[in-house]
Design a protein around this motif. Structure first.
Motif, short mmCIF file in Angstrom:
data_model
loop_
_atom_site.label_atom_id
_atom_site.label_comp_id
_atom_site.label_asym_id
_atom_site.label_seq_id
_atom_site.Cartn_x
_atom_site.Cartn_y
_atom_site.Cartn_z
N ASN A 1 0.81 -1.24 0.00
CA ASN A 1 0.00 0.00 0.00
C ASN A 1 0.84 1.28 0.00
O ASN A 1 0.31 2.36 0.31
N ASN B 1 2.35 7.32 4.15
CA ASN B 1 0.94 7.01 3.91
C ASN B 1 0.40 6.09 5.01
O ASN B 1 -0.05 4.98 4.74
N ALA C 1 -2.28 6.14 6.62
CA ALA C 1 -3.72 5.86 6.52
C ALA C 1 -4.00 4.53 5.82
O ALA C 1 -5.03 3.90 6.08
N ASP C 2 -3.11 4.13 4.93
CA ASP C 2 -3.36 2.90 4.17
C ASP C 2 -2.69 1.67 4.78
O ASP C 2 -2.72 0.59 4.20
N TRP D 1 -11.94 -4.09 4.25
CA TRP D 1 -10.87 -3.10 4.23
C TRP D 1 -10.92 -2.31 2.93
O TRP D 1 -11.33 -2.84 1.90
N LYS D 2 -10.53 -1.06 2.98
CA LYS D 2 -10.45 -0.25 1.76
C LYS D 2 -9.29 0.74 1.88
O LYS D 2 -8.97 1.19 3.00
N PRO D 3 -8.70 1.07 0.74
CA PRO D 3 -7.66 2.10 0.78
C PRO D 3 -8.30 3.44 1.18
O PRO D 3 -9.50 3.64 0.96
N SER D 4 -7.51 4.35 1.73
CA SER D 4 -8.08 5.59 2.26
C SER D 4 -8.76 6.45 1.20
O SER D 4 -9.67 7.21 1.51
#
Lengths: 83, 182
Positions: free
Chosen positions: A23, A39, A41-42, B97-100
């Protein structure tokens, strides 16, 4: 959100975590030769980066830590006597 | 090691109220089972090559269909996943789940719906780490088959699960649902 700490004294700037993270949580600061978190957040806390880091420079705060049922307490007890 | 001889009266018609033993017994049994499963998986791979994945997948799928029969039928992916989480229990703790930068958990494209699932606790991963086997091997296909079987049973559709990423603490998988029946 996950908080990631990079121990700058320990990080050798090999970039393994940058390559391994699916990610793109990390980037390599080429000027200083260290990993930086870009990053957070991911981050899904898979901890692949922990496993690949040769200097154990990474720390994740406030994550779901998966159960470690594979740990054999008897072996650990025996090892404690040696280490 | 001293083995304790447990003696008592026993009538076959009685349903035992407890299994007996303590946490150490359970731990030992769990570790033996993990070692058995790991050995079976590696032997299966040695004998059948990539066919091992298909065999384990089929076994998981059958289990998933059986488990799915206990769940309430639904067309709602998120509800189906919640139901599956309840049946799978704490040993396979997963969440969507998901990317932001993505708005919702589900993505629709070409008549398919996909959702990313993050498996935090997984008995399969534990067994692999216990036996020193790599992840993403035949044993991972057991869970793959289980999820597909369960989702097919609950939603009456065709599904597939792809492994996106594996890690020591969590694995990311994509569940794709093809609408329009099996």
């Amino acid at each position: 959100m996950v908080k990631i700490n990079v121990d700058e004294d320990a990080c050798v700037g090999c970039g393994s975590c940058v390559e391994d993270c699916p990610n793109d949580v990390y980037e390599l600061d080429k000027e200083h030769g260290k990993t930086v978190v870009v990053n957070e957040a991911d981050c899904m806390a898979c901890l692949s980066c922990h496993e690949i880091c040769p200097s154990q420079a990474l720390e994740h705060e406030d994550i779901h830590v998966a159960k470690r049922l594979y740990i054999d307490r008897k072996v650990n007890k025996a090892l404690e006597k040696i280490i | 090691m001293e083995i304790e001889d447990i003696r008592g009266n026993f009538k076959p018609e009685l349903i035992p109220k407890e299994t007996g033993g303590d946490i150490d017994d359970y731990e030992e049994a769990l570790h033996v089972l993990m070692k058995f499963i790991g050995s079976m998986s590696s032997a299966l791979e040695q004998v059948s090559g990539r066919g091992a994945n298909a065999i384990v997948y089929q076994a998981g799928k059958r289990m998933g269909h059986e488990a799915g029969k206990l769940m309430e039928k639904t067309d709602d992916v998120e509800k189906a996943l919640w139901e599956m989480g309840e049946v799978l229990g704490k040993e396979f703790y997963f969440e969507m789940w998901k990317p932001s930068d993505q708005e919702g958990y589900t993505i629709e494209s070409n008549g398919e719906t996909s959702v990313k699932l993050l498996f935090s606790d997984c008995v399969v991963r534990q067994a692999l780490r216990r036996t020193g086997l790599p992840q993403k091997g035949p044993l991972c296909y057991l869970l793959y088959g289980y999820m597909v079987g369960a989702v097919e049973e609950v939603m009456d559709i065709k599904g597939k699960l792809d492994i996106d990423h594996i890690g020591p603490n969590a694995c990311l998988k994509t569940l794709t649902i093809k609408w329009g029946g099996k």
